[in-house]
Design a protein around this motif. Structure first.
Motif, PDB file in Angstrom:
ATOM      1  N   ALA A  53       0.816  -1.206   0.000  1.00 16.96           N
ATOM      2  CA  ALA A  53       0.000   0.000   0.000  1.00 16.96           C
ATOM      3  C   ALA A  53       0.854   1.262   0.000  1.00 16.96           C
ATOM      4  CB  ALA A  53      -0.915   0.011   1.217  1.00 16.96           C
ATOM      5  N   ASP A  54       0.378   2.264  -0.736  1.00 12.91           N
ATOM      6  CA  ASP A  54       1.003   3.587  -0.749  1.00 12.91           C
ATOM      7  C   ASP A  54       0.156   4.516   0.109  1.00 12.91           C
ATOM      8  OD1 ASP A  54       2.923   2.768  -2.620  1.00 12.91           O
ATOM      9  OD2 ASP A  54       1.615   3.296  -4.296  1.00 12.91           O
ATOM     10  N   MET A  55       0.770   5.097   1.108  1.00 17.03           N
ATOM     11  CA  MET A  55       0.073   6.047   1.978  1.00 17.03           C
ATOM     12  C   MET A  55       0.682   7.430   1.789  1.00 17.03           C
ATOM     13  SD  MET A  55      -0.415   5.801   6.088  1.00 17.03           S
ATOM     14  CE  MET A  55      -1.548   6.850   6.970  1.00 17.03           C
ATOM     15  N   SER A  56      -0.181   8.404   1.553  1.00 19.22           N
ATOM     16  CA  SER A  56       0.266   9.796   1.436  1.00 19.22           C
ATOM     17  C   SER A  56      -0.085  10.517   2.728  1.00 19.22           C
ATOM     18  CB  SER A  56      -0.423  10.480   0.260  1.00 19.22           C
ATOM     19  OG  SER A  56      -0.078   9.835  -0.942  1.00 19.22           O
ATOM     20  N   VAL A  57       0.883  11.269   3.224  1.00 18.83           N
ATOM     21  CA  VAL A  57       0.675  12.053   4.437  1.00 18.83           C
ATOM     22  C   VAL A  57       1.050  13.493   4.132  1.00 18.83           C
ATOM     23  CG1 VAL A  57       1.038  10.130   6.039  1.00 18.83           C
ATOM     24  CG2 VAL A  57       2.981  11.510   5.329  1.00 18.83           C
ATOM     25  N   PHE A  66       4.695   7.059   1.029  1.00 15.35           N
ATOM     26  CA  PHE A  66       5.570   5.933   1.293  1.00 15.35           C
ATOM     27  C   PHE A  66       4.805   4.630   1.068  1.00 15.35           C
ATOM     28  CE2 PHE A  66       3.658   7.091   5.298  1.00 15.35           C
ATOM     29  CZ  PHE A  66       3.319   5.890   5.896  1.00 15.35           C
ATOM     30  N   THR A  67       5.554   3.587   0.809  1.00 14.50           N
ATOM     31  CA  THR A  67       4.987   2.274   0.536  1.00 14.50           C
ATOM     32  C   THR A  67       5.278   1.351   1.707  1.00 14.50           C
ATOM     33  OG1 THR A  67       5.364   2.623  -1.820  1.00 14.50           O
ATOM     34  CG2 THR A  67       4.954   0.352  -1.111  1.00 14.50           C
ATOM     35  N   SER A  68       4.264   0.590   2.098  1.00 18.49           N
ATOM     36  CA  SER A  68       4.397  -0.387   3.190  1.00 18.49           C
ATOM     37  C   SER A  68       3.835  -1.726   2.771  1.00 18.49           C
ATOM     38  CB  SER A  68       3.612   0.070   4.428  1.00 18.49           C
ATOM     39  OG  SER A  68       4.114   1.262   4.938  1.00 18.49           O
ATOM     40  N   ASP A  85       9.327   1.578   0.818  1.00 19.83           N
ATOM     41  CA  ASP A  85       9.952   2.641   0.030  1.00 19.83           C
ATOM     42  C   ASP A  85       9.369   3.997   0.419  1.00 19.83           C
ATOM     43  OD1 ASP A  85      11.657   3.628  -2.026  1.00 19.83           O
ATOM     44  OD2 ASP A  85       9.934   3.779  -3.365  1.00 19.83           O
ATOM     45  N   GLY A  86      10.200   5.041   0.299  1.00 21.07           N
ATOM     46  CA  GLY A  86       9.734   6.396   0.576  1.00 21.07           C
ATOM     47  C   GLY A  86      10.738   7.186   1.384  1.00 21.07           C
ATOM     48  N   PRO A  87      10.253   8.135   2.187  1.00 20.80           N
ATOM     49  CA  PRO A  87      11.148   9.081   2.867  1.00 20.80           C
ATOM     50  C   PRO A  87      11.794   8.566   4.151  1.00 20.80           C
ATOM     51  CG  PRO A  87       8.885   9.594   3.408  1.00 20.80           C
ATOM     52  CD  PRO A  87       8.849   8.466   2.396  1.00 20.80           C
ATOM     53  N   PHE A  88      11.485   7.333   4.543  1.00 19.16           N
ATOM     54  CA  PHE A  88      12.044   6.795   5.780  1.00 19.16           C
ATOM     55  C   PHE A  88      13.285   5.969   5.489  1.00 19.16           C
ATOM     56  CE2 PHE A  88       7.462   7.146   6.499  1.00 19.16           C
ATOM     57  CZ  PHE A  88       7.428   7.886   7.663  1.00 19.16           C
ATOM     58  N   SER A  89      14.141   5.821   6.482  1.00 12.67           N
ATOM     59  CA  SER A  89      15.198   4.816   6.395  1.00 12.67           C
ATOM     60  C   SER A  89      14.689   3.526   7.024  1.00 12.67           C
ATOM     61  CB  SER A  89      16.482   5.306   7.069  1.00 12.67           C
ATOM     62  OG  SER A  89      16.239   5.682   8.402  1.00 12.67           O
ATOM     63  N   ILE A 110       4.871   1.979  17.029  1.00 15.89           N
ATOM     64  CA  ILE A 110       5.537   2.382  15.791  1.00 15.89           C
ATOM     65  C   ILE A 110       6.940   2.859  16.116  1.00 15.89           C
ATOM     66  CG2 ILE A 110       4.646   4.757  15.847  1.00 15.89           C
ATOM     67  CD1 ILE A 110       4.456   4.452  12.696  1.00 15.89           C
ATOM     68  N   ASN A 111       7.880   2.492  15.244  1.00 18.07           N
ATOM     69  CA  ASN A 111       9.196   3.115  15.285  1.00 18.07           C
ATOM     70  C   ASN A 111       9.532   3.525  13.857  1.00 18.07           C
ATOM     71  OD1 ASN A 111      10.066   0.758  14.065  1.00 18.07           O
ATOM     72  ND2 ASN A 111      11.427   0.159  15.695  1.00 18.07           N
ATOM     73  N   TYR A 112      10.232   4.612  13.725  1.00 16.45           N
ATOM     74  CA  TYR A 112      10.521   5.142  12.397  1.00 16.45           C
ATOM     75  C   TYR A 112      11.719   6.068  12.457  1.00 16.45           C
ATOM     76  CZ  TYR A 112       8.444   9.434  14.138  1.00 16.45           C
ATOM     77  OH  TYR A 112       8.181  10.557  14.880  1.00 16.45           O
ATOM     78  N   GLU A 113      12.304   6.262  11.292  1.00 12.78           N
ATOM     79  CA  GLU A 113      13.371   7.249  11.171  1.00 12.78           C
ATOM     80  C   GLU A 113      13.340   7.773   9.740  1.00 12.78           C
ATOM     81  OE1 GLU A 113      17.840   7.864  12.780  1.00 12.78           O
ATOM     82  OE2 GLU A 113      17.225   5.843  12.278  1.00 12.78           O
ATOM     83  N   PHE A 114      13.352   9.084   9.603  1.00 15.67           N
ATOM     84  CA  PHE A 114      13.374   9.687   8.279  1.00 15.67           C
ATOM     85  C   PHE A 114      14.767   9.596   7.696  1.00 15.67           C
ATOM     86  CE2 PHE A 114       9.661  11.828  10.071  1.00 15.67           C
ATOM     87  CZ  PHE A 114       8.766  11.718   9.020  1.00 15.67           C
ATOM     88  N   ARG A 115      14.850   9.417   6.385  1.00 20.08           N
ATOM     89  CA  ARG A 115      16.125   9.409   5.683  1.00 20.08           C
ATOM     90  C   ARG A 115      16.789  10.780   5.768  1.00 20.08           C
ATOM     91  NH1 ARG A 115      14.658   6.496   0.462  1.00 20.08           N
ATOM     92  NH2 ARG A 115      14.881   4.488   1.435  1.00 20.08           N
ATOM     93  N   SER A 116      15.988  11.812   5.532  1.00 13.58           N
ATOM     94  CA  SER A 116      16.483  13.185   5.533  1.00 13.58           C
ATOM     95  C   SER A 116      16.371  13.774   6.938  1.00 13.58           C
ATOM     96  CB  SER A 116      15.654  14.031   4.559  1.00 13.58           C
ATOM     97  OG  SER A 116      15.743  15.400   4.876  1.00 13.58           O
ATOM     98  N   ARG A 117      17.463  14.288   7.409  1.00 11.96           N
ATOM     99  CA  ARG A 117      17.462  14.924   8.730  1.00 11.96           C
ATOM    100  C   ARG A 117      16.532  16.131   8.769  1.00 11.96           C
ATOM    101  NH1 ARG A 117      22.572  14.802  12.454  1.00 11.96           N
ATOM    102  NH2 ARG A 117      21.495  15.791  14.147  1.00 11.96           N
TER     103      ARG A 117
END
Length: 155
Positions: A53-57, A66-68, A85-89, A110-117
């Motif tokens: 699924a592609d979720m837009s926020v 991003f895709t999950s 895939d998307g903006p997260f690492s 939930i745990n997450y980290e963005f690719r871009s600082r």
């Protein structure tokens, strides 16, 4: 790595709450920051459904998609969303639903980290606020879809 966990007791059955979380296409109707959701693929195997699924926020001028891979396990009343895939690492989201009296306990993690600082700085606090409101948003959705249980009406 940012993470958030909550357990919330709700007045609805575990099966009803699982069904609301599993109905990902409806998220844009009620979930904070969710502006769109498209299921690209759905497969069934061994009693589980696996969605891509592609979720837009979005918030104000910031928009990301991003895709999950979402694994729905109705027999265990569990949902697992894993980042593709998307903006997260990295990103992982888990839901579980357990009977609790006349309702159920909903656990959200939930745990997450963005690719871009920079994106992490811009979106991080908004994500934290939204995650704190997710369980409440699902509970309000359950009240709307299934009604308020009669025990609540007597108060």
């Amino acid at each position: 790595m940012p993470q958030f966990r909550t357990v919330r007791r709700v007045r609805h059955s575990p099966e009803h709450m699982f069904a609301l979380v599993a109905d990902v296409e409806k998220y844009p109707e009620f979930l904070p920051l969710c502006t769109g959701l498209k299921v690209r693929r759905r497969t069934e195997a061994e009693g589980k459904s696996v969605l891509l699924a592609d979720m837009s926020v979005g918030y104000k001028a910031i928009r990301e998609t991003f895709t999950s891979r979402v694994t729905l396990e109705p027999s265990a009343l569990k949902v697992l969303a894993e980042y593709v895939d998307g903006p997260f690492s990295t990103m992982e989201n888990r839901w579980s639903f357990k009977p609790d009296g006349a309702g159920c306990s909903v656990e959200f993690f939930i745990n997450y980290e963005f690719r871009s600082r920079l994106l992490g700085l811009l979106m991080g606090s908004m994500f934290d606020t939204a995650f704190r409101r997710f369980s409440e948003a699902f509970e309000k959705r359950a009240d709307k879809i299934y009604g308020i249980p009669r025990t609540e009406l007597r108060k």
